[in-house]
Design a protein around this motif. Structure first.
Motif, PDB file in Angstrom:
ATOM      1  N   ARG A 132       0.843  -1.199   0.000  1.00 15.94           N
ATOM      2  CA  ARG A 132       0.000   0.000   0.000  1.00 15.94           C
ATOM      3  C   ARG A 132       0.883   1.256   0.000  1.00 15.94           C
ATOM      4  NH1 ARG A 132      -1.934   3.623   3.086  1.00 15.94           N
ATOM      5  NH2 ARG A 132      -0.727   2.873   4.859  1.00 15.94           N
ATOM      6  N   LEU A 133       1.925   1.224   0.840  1.00 16.73           N
ATOM      7  CA  LEU A 133       2.842   2.375   0.872  1.00 16.73           C
ATOM      8  C   LEU A 133       3.599   2.511  -0.444  1.00 16.73           C
ATOM      9  CD1 LEU A 133       4.377   2.331   4.476  1.00 16.73           C
ATOM     10  CD2 LEU A 133       2.780   3.980   3.512  1.00 16.73           C
ATOM     11  N   VAL A 134       3.862   1.364  -1.074  1.00 18.80           N
ATOM     12  CA  VAL A 134       4.533   1.394  -2.379  1.00 18.80           C
ATOM     13  C   VAL A 134       3.665   2.177  -3.375  1.00 18.80           C
ATOM     14  CG1 VAL A 134       5.290  -0.034  -4.329  1.00 18.80           C
ATOM     15  CG2 VAL A 134       5.810  -0.754  -1.989  1.00 18.80           C
ATOM     16  N   GLU A 135       2.372   1.913  -3.329  1.00 16.00           N
ATOM     17  CA  GLU A 135       1.444   2.626  -4.229  1.00 16.00           C
ATOM     18  C   GLU A 135       1.429   4.119  -3.920  1.00 16.00           C
ATOM     19  OE1 GLU A 135      -0.168   1.533  -6.904  1.00 16.00           O
ATOM     20  OE2 GLU A 135       0.956  -0.302  -6.552  1.00 16.00           O
ATOM     21  N   VAL A 136       1.438   4.432  -2.633  1.00 20.55           N
ATOM     22  CA  VAL A 136       1.439   5.853  -2.240  1.00 20.55           C
ATOM     23  C   VAL A 136       2.722   6.519  -2.751  1.00 20.55           C
ATOM     24  CG1 VAL A 136       1.457   7.461  -0.278  1.00 20.55           C
ATOM     25  CG2 VAL A 136       0.011   5.417  -0.192  1.00 20.55           C
ATOM     26  N   GLY A 137       3.855   5.836  -2.563  1.00 20.01           N
ATOM     27  CA  GLY A 137       5.141   6.391  -2.992  1.00 20.01           C
ATOM     28  C   GLY A 137       5.199   6.603  -4.493  1.00 20.01           C
ATOM     29  N   ALA A 138       4.529   5.717  -5.235  1.00 18.47           N
ATOM     30  CA  ALA A 138       4.546   5.810  -6.703  1.00 18.47           C
ATOM     31  C   ALA A 138       3.888   7.095  -7.192  1.00 18.47           C
ATOM     32  CB  ALA A 138       3.842   4.594  -7.308  1.00 18.47           C
ATOM     33  N   ARG A 139       2.983   7.635  -6.399  1.00 19.50           N
ATOM     34  CA  ARG A 139       2.327   8.886  -6.815  1.00 19.50           C
ATOM     35  C   ARG A 139       3.338  10.028  -6.868  1.00 19.50           C
ATOM     36  NH1 ARG A 139      -2.292   8.506  -2.318  1.00 19.50           N
ATOM     37  NH2 ARG A 139      -2.976   6.406  -2.831  1.00 19.50           N
ATOM     38  N   TYR A 140       4.397   9.912  -6.078  1.00 22.23           N
ATOM     39  CA  TYR A 140       5.389  10.991  -6.008  1.00 22.23           C
ATOM     40  C   TYR A 140       6.650  10.675  -6.818  1.00 22.23           C
ATOM     41  CZ  TYR A 140       2.418  12.422  -2.168  1.00 22.23           C
ATOM     42  OH  TYR A 140       1.333  12.813  -1.431  1.00 22.23           O
ATOM     43  N   ALA A 141       7.071   9.401  -6.759  1.00 19.14           N
ATOM     44  CA  ALA A 141       8.365   9.053  -7.362  1.00 19.14           C
ATOM     45  C   ALA A 141       8.223   8.097  -8.536  1.00 19.14           C
ATOM     46  CB  ALA A 141       9.263   8.435  -6.303  1.00 19.14           C
ATOM     47  N   SER A 142       7.033   7.949  -9.080  1.00 18.16           N
ATOM     48  CA  SER A 142       6.711   7.116 -10.236  1.00 18.16           C
ATOM     49  C   SER A 142       6.696   5.619  -9.890  1.00 18.16           C
ATOM     50  CB  SER A 142       7.670   7.375 -11.407  1.00 18.16           C
ATOM     51  OG  SER A 142       8.321   6.215 -11.828  1.00 18.16           O
ATOM     52  N   SER A 143       5.919   4.905 -10.667  1.00 21.18           N
ATOM     53  CA  SER A 143       5.790   3.458 -10.443  1.00 21.18           C
ATOM     54  C   SER A 143       7.002   2.714 -10.982  1.00 21.18           C
ATOM     55  CB  SER A 143       4.516   2.945 -11.116  1.00 21.18           C
ATOM     56  OG  SER A 143       4.577   3.238 -12.501  1.00 21.18           O
ATOM     57  N   LYS A 144       7.945   3.430 -11.607  1.00 18.92           N
ATOM     58  CA  LYS A 144       9.125   2.773 -12.175  1.00 18.92           C
ATOM     59  C   LYS A 144      10.332   2.816 -11.229  1.00 18.92           C
ATOM     60  CE  LYS A 144       7.047   1.398 -15.599  1.00 18.92           C
ATOM     61  NZ  LYS A 144       5.844   1.491 -14.789  1.00 18.92           N
ATOM     62  N   THR A 145      10.145   3.417 -10.076  1.00 16.52           N
ATOM     63  CA  THR A 145      11.224   3.437  -9.088  1.00 16.52           C
ATOM     64  C   THR A 145      11.203   2.130  -8.311  1.00 16.52           C
ATOM     65  OG1 THR A 145      10.943   5.807  -8.937  1.00 16.52           O
ATOM     66  CG2 THR A 145      12.123   4.781  -7.148  1.00 16.52           C
ATOM     67  N   CYS A 146      12.332   1.734  -7.767  1.00 16.74           N
ATOM     68  CA  CYS A 146      12.390   0.435  -7.092  1.00 16.74           C
ATOM     69  C   CYS A 146      11.416   0.397  -5.913  1.00 16.74           C
ATOM     70  CB  CYS A 146      13.814   0.090  -6.683  1.00 16.74           C
ATOM     71  SG  CYS A 146      14.217   0.359  -4.968  1.00 16.74           S
TER      72      CYS A 146
ATOM     73  N   ASN B  23      14.073   4.693 -14.508  1.00 14.53           N
ATOM     74  CA  ASN B  23      13.676   5.182 -13.186  1.00 14.53           C
ATOM     75  C   ASN B  23      14.309   6.524 -12.843  1.00 14.53           C
ATOM     76  OD1 ASN B  23      16.224   3.876 -12.711  1.00 14.53           O
ATOM     77  ND2 ASN B  23      15.059   2.009 -12.352  1.00 14.53           N
ATOM     78  N   THR B  24      15.445   6.827 -13.461  1.00 15.79           N
ATOM     79  CA  THR B  24      16.138   8.078 -13.131  1.00 15.79           C
ATOM     80  C   THR B  24      15.312   9.301 -13.523  1.00 15.79           C
ATOM     81  OG1 THR B  24      18.168   6.907 -13.577  1.00 15.79           O
ATOM     82  CG2 THR B  24      18.341   9.267 -13.353  1.00 15.79           C
ATOM     83  N   GLN B  25      14.710   9.270 -14.700  1.00 17.57           N
ATOM     84  CA  GLN B  25      13.881  10.404 -15.110  1.00 17.57           C
ATOM     85  C   GLN B  25      12.464  10.277 -14.566  1.00 17.57           C
ATOM     86  OE1 GLN B  25      15.085  13.153 -16.407  1.00 17.57           O
ATOM     87  NE2 GLN B  25      17.062  12.154 -16.305  1.00 17.57           N
ATOM     88  N   ALA B  26      11.959   9.047 -14.508  1.00 18.99           N
ATOM     89  CA  ALA B  26      10.588   8.857 -14.026  1.00 18.99           C
ATOM     90  C   ALA B  26      10.420   9.427 -12.620  1.00 18.99           C
ATOM     91  CB  ALA B  26      10.242   7.370 -14.040  1.00 18.99           C
ATOM     92  N   ALA B  27      11.460   9.248 -11.794  1.00 18.77           N
ATOM     93  CA  ALA B  27      11.356   9.652 -10.389  1.00 18.77           C
ATOM     94  C   ALA B  27      11.186  11.159 -10.218  1.00 18.77           C
ATOM     95  CB  ALA B  27      12.596   9.175  -9.625  1.00 18.77           C
ATOM     96  N   VAL B  28      11.701  11.940 -11.151  1.00 23.66           N
ATOM     97  CA  VAL B  28      11.603  13.395 -10.975  1.00 23.66           C
ATOM     98  C   VAL B  28      10.570  14.036 -11.913  1.00 23.66           C
ATOM     99  CG1 VAL B  28      13.893  13.761  -9.996  1.00 23.66           C
ATOM    100  CG2 VAL B  28      13.617  13.776 -12.474  1.00 23.66           C
ATOM    101  N   ALA B  29       9.864  13.216 -12.670  1.00 18.94           N
ATOM    102  CA  ALA B  29       8.888  13.773 -13.622  1.00 18.94           C
ATOM    103  C   ALA B  29       7.837  14.612 -12.901  1.00 18.94           C
ATOM    104  CB  ALA B  29       8.228  12.642 -14.408  1.00 18.94           C
ATOM    105  N   ARG B  30       7.268  14.037 -11.868  1.00 23.60           N
ATOM    106  CA  ARG B  30       6.181  14.763 -11.206  1.00 23.60           C
ATOM    107  C   ARG B  30       6.661  16.051 -10.532  1.00 23.60           C
ATOM    108  NH1 ARG B  30       1.996  13.293  -6.332  1.00 23.60           N
ATOM    109  NH2 ARG B  30       1.450  15.471  -6.111  1.00 23.60           N
TER     110      ARG B  30
END
Lengths: 401, 461
Positions: free
Chosen positions: A60-74, B414-421
């Motif tokens: 659930r927190l992973v989903e929340v984090g994805a809103r800020y740091a994208s779903s492509k981050t580890c 992931n490097t660019q995706a992370a800062v897109a927003r």
């Protein structure tokens, strides 16, 4: 058989958030750190209370984090970001500022995102990728001095050399004691499991360091009383497994639980959430640069590229630990989008195959949806190791006959 | 059913023949007549895919034939693979580099620097006669091998598969690492386990976090640049001096200056003088690295500036540009939208941050060239903190008078995706224009769903 001190550790962990709150009311500052090369001794010596921010296992927190740091981050980084977004974690709540390192680029991005969205004060330590170059060491020494200067600003006091020496001595004792304890989990007729030691290592990320050392010493005394001469034997009837790969932080016990549930026995790891950061840390000079360089000289994190396969320290250390623990197979854990480890999975498998050590890669995230699939694969791997071990034993008997 | 193929029209031949020749690094010259012959006879046979009318791939049935430099960039693209092969036959050294970095030190060390897209292009065009779909299938098959050897979560594999298979005679893998991308850094390391032991490896280590403000970080990167040049010299057998580097910096500064001037000319008018694709290919010449030949790029760039100035002066609109188009600025690495289809929907791409960041500033020419180059590199706007990068981006958006911004990132980047927003967050906060984030597959054909979102965005604008 249970080690009484471990109960005490669990209790103290439960009490710790409240204790941190009181310490802050008394004017102490809590520093949340994230990374592999953060020289914790410097934070400690400046009078801050260091706590490692490493949470996992909550999709659930992973989903929340994805809103800020994208779903492509580890997955791990997403959960950390999600935890800051929700601010419900009792340890995160108590942090006054954060210290990150730039070992893993995704860690670094997390620092930027947390700084931007949640207005957290973040200090970042730059880490060179060409870590084995002399020039890189000079750069890192400068970075360590700058890191210390930024911490001193926040401490409103300079770093005292004698305090740093005391912190180094304390951390050295912790590392030494942990290493002694670690041997017991891999021993024949072990009185403490790898899982228990792993939890104990991670408890040290949160507890007061002086008290932690005392708890470790008590644990070691208990172990020595129960098992005077721990001997590590390869052929003890178990499937002896070693865990490598992406970190497994507090809260994430999915893979570890699966291994145990199918009869595998973990006897070692080289995880950066496990024993690895505590090994080979030789501080030769009591100074910020001296401490930091000792961190950099350890087994490198997989995020730092090394261009010669034959002399790769990470692989050498893996071989050494496999030999010490007499492990029969490696479960290589990779988290979704954890590039440092996924890029090395096949290579590590091929390198170990030359030594006759099988490797199973488990690629996962914090959702429970892949639980059964993982279990099937781990079970088959454990079974394969058992059969392989039995065949080797039979061949030995025949050869002796 | 046969493919519909585009052909350059004879009616524009005469004007094209009046345009300038192209001069290459080795001093050879190709005349406009030879270029025309190649584009109309040889090229269509060798590379039918490049002449295939396929709007889904951005290939229209007509092109801006009255803009000779547009044809010349097409020529340079089509001949790229052959030219690289010939360069290798002559003993020229070739390095694999990162996208988004300048190539001054490689030029100084007499080495052709190719970023991932160019390495792939080199390999792609070794095979003749493919249409778009055949080429796509071939590329997919090769990529699968690379994903197997590296990571299936890699955004791109940097041509690892071609270099390790020995298909491409790349001498050295020498990118600036963790500059905008982490996969390339892991990709360099992956070469250590490949079968091709002849390729040299070096990481040019780009420090992170307020790097441009730290003298020790600049010095460290300068040392990396010195080691890079040393490694390139090991391959070529020559010794690159500081004077060589300074000469290269001056040459590249000329390209950057011209690229910036061309872009500002383009932005200065309400009537776009070229369509999006031509704008990108001409402004992109400013880095002098697009076609594996610095001198050739510079000669086309110089001529392009003259043509654009003339069009701006006379209010000539670029080919297929809609009336009063909605102006879109694109952010992100290794990305773009289908410009032909977007233009058909009423928009035009007026700029990108990628490849523009390191073109838009110049290297200091006085003093230690290694230090100056290091300082310039660590100051790339694209590589700064969220707020700093966003502020620079806002300046570009304002200059280009964009109506909307799309931040695109490739799957696995992931490097660019992370800062897109957060980047878009600052842009919205500061100038309030519409933005959105789009994820795409670097290795896919342009998908309908991707264009759907772009079209909806254009409609909203």
């Amino acid at each position: 058989m249970s080690i009484k001190t471990l109960e005490k550790v669990r209790k103290r962990l439960e009490e710790r958030p409240e204790e941190l709150k009181r310490a802050r009311e008394d004017g102490r500052k809590v520093v949340g750190w994230v990374g592999y090369n953060v020289p914790e001794e410097i934070i400690h010596a400046l009078g801050f209370i260091p706590v490692r921010i490493a949470v996992g296992g909550d999709d659930r927190l992973v989903e929340v984090g994805a809103r800020y740091a994208s779903s492509k981050t580890c997955v791990f980084i997403r959960e950390i970001v999600g935890a800051f977004a929700e601010n419900q974690d009792p340890f995160i709540q108590q942090t006054d500022f954060l210290a990150f390192d730039a070992t893993c680029l995704q860690n670094y991005r997390a620092a930027e995102v947390i700084e931007y969205f949640f207005k957290k004060d973040v200090v970042v330590l730059g880490v060179p990728r060409n870590f084995d170059w002399d020039e890189a060491k000079q750069y890192f020494a400068h970075e360590a001095n700058e890191f210390t200067r930024l911490l001193e600003e926040r401490a409103e006091a300079p770093l005292d050399a004698s305090r740093l020496a005391e912190s180094v001595a304390l951390y050295n004792d912790i590392r030494k004691t942990l290493k002694s304890i670690y041997v017991f989990q891999a021993a024949k007729d072990n009185v403490i499991s790898w899982e228990e030691v792993y939890d104990l290592i991670q408890a040290g990320e949160l507890l007061d360091k002086q008290e932690y050392l005392s708890l470790l010493q008590q644990t070691l005394a208990e172990l020595q009383e129960l098992q005077q001469n721990p001997v590590i034997e390869g052929d003890d009837g178990n499937s002896r497994l070693f865990i490598s790969g992406s970190l497994i932080p507090r809260g994430d016990r999915k893979l570890i639980g699966i291994i145990k549930s199918v009869g595998g026995r973990i006897v070692g790891d080289d995880l950066w959430s496990g024993i690895l950061p505590h090994l080979d840390l030789d501080i030769k000079e009591i100074s910020p640069a001296g401490v930091a360089l000792a961190y950099l000289n350890r087994t490198p994190h997989a995020a730092l590229p090394y261009l010669d396969l034959a002399s790769d320290k990470r692989l050498k250390k893996l071989h050494e630990l496999l030999s010490e623990s007499k492990a029969q197979g490696v479960i290589y854990h990779t988290l979704r989008y954890c590039d440092p480890f996924t890029f090395k999975a096949k290579e590590t498998k091929n390198v170990l195959a030359k030594s006759g050590i099988p490797l199973l890669e488990i690629h996962t995230e914090y959702a429970g949806s892949d639980y059964e699939a993982m279990k099937t694969r781990v079970e088959a791997f454990v079974e394969m190791i058992k059969i392989k071990s039995e065949i080797t034993e039979e061949e030995g008997v025949l050869a002796d006959a | 059913m046969g493919k519909q193929l585009f052909r350059y029209s004879e009616e524009h031949k005469e004007k094209f023949l009046e345009s300038e020749n192209i001069t290459f690094n080795d001093g050879s010259v190709v005349t406009s007549e030879e270029i025309w012959h190649y584009l109309t006879v040889e090229g269509p046979k060798k590379y039918p895919g490049s002449f295939e009318v396929n709007l889904y791939q951005g290939n229209r049935n007509s092109r801006d034939e009255t803009l000779p430099t547009s044809l010349k960039t097409h020529y340079l693209g089509l001949t790229f693979s052959d030219r690289m092969e010939k360069a290798k036959d002559r003993g020229k050294s070739i390095a694999f580099i990162q996208g988004g970095q300048a190539v001054d030190p490689y030029t100084a060390a007499d080495t052709i620097a190719l970023r991932p897209g160019l390495v792939n292009q080199w390999n792609r065009d070794l095979v003749h006669g493919n249409d778009i779909n055949k080429e796509f299938l071939r590329r997919k098959e090769l990529k699968e091998k690379a994903f197997h050897d590296m990571s299936f979560e890699a955004c791109q594999t940097g041509g690892y598969e071609h270099i390790q298979a020995g298909n491409l005679r790349v001498d050295v893998i020498a990118p600036f690492t963790v500059l905008r991308c982490s996969d390339v850094s892991y990709g360099v390391e992956a070469h250590r386990h490949g079968p091709n032991k002849n390729v040299k490896l070096i990481n040019v280590d780009y420090p992170l976090r307020h790097q441009a403000d730290k003298p020790w970080a600049i010095e460290y990167f300068a040392q990396n640049l010195r080691k890079l040049v040393g490694t390139l010299d090991e391959v070529t057998g020559r010794t690159t001096s500081e004077e060589d580097l300074l000469a290269s910096i001056k040459l590249h500064n000329e390209g950057r200056r011209l690229g910036t001037e061309l872009s500002e000319l383009w932005w200065s008018t309400d009537v776009p003088p070229t369509n999006s694709a031509d704008r990108a290919s001409l402004v992109g010449l400013g880095n002098l690295d697009n076609h594996g030949d610095v001198r050739a790029s510079l000669s086309v760039l110089k001529e392009a500036k003259k043509f654009i100035a003339e069009r701006v002066k006379n209010g000539v609109k670029g080919h297929a540009v809609p009336d009063n188009p909605k102006r879109i600025f694109i952010l992100g690495s290794c990305v773009g939208i289908n410009t032909a289809r977007s233009e058909d929907s009423g928009a035009i791409v007026v700029g990108k941050d990628d490849q523009w960041s390191h073109c838009s500033t110049l290297v200091e020419e006085e003093g230690d060239p290694f230090y100056n180059l290091a300082k310039y590199t660590l100051e790339y706007p694209y590589e700064q903190s969220i707020e700093k990068r966003a502020q620079w981006t806002i300046e570009q958006i304002k200059k280009s008078r964009a109506d909307g911004v799309i931040f695109i990132h490739n799957w696995g980047c992931n490097t660019q995706a992370a800062v897109a927003r957060p980047i878009l967050d600052v842009i919205k906060r500061e100038i309030g224009i519409p933005t959105y984030i789009q994820e795409r597959d670097l290795h896919g054909l342009q998908h309908e769903q991707e264009q759907n979102r772009v079209n909806a965005f254009i409609e909203m604008l």
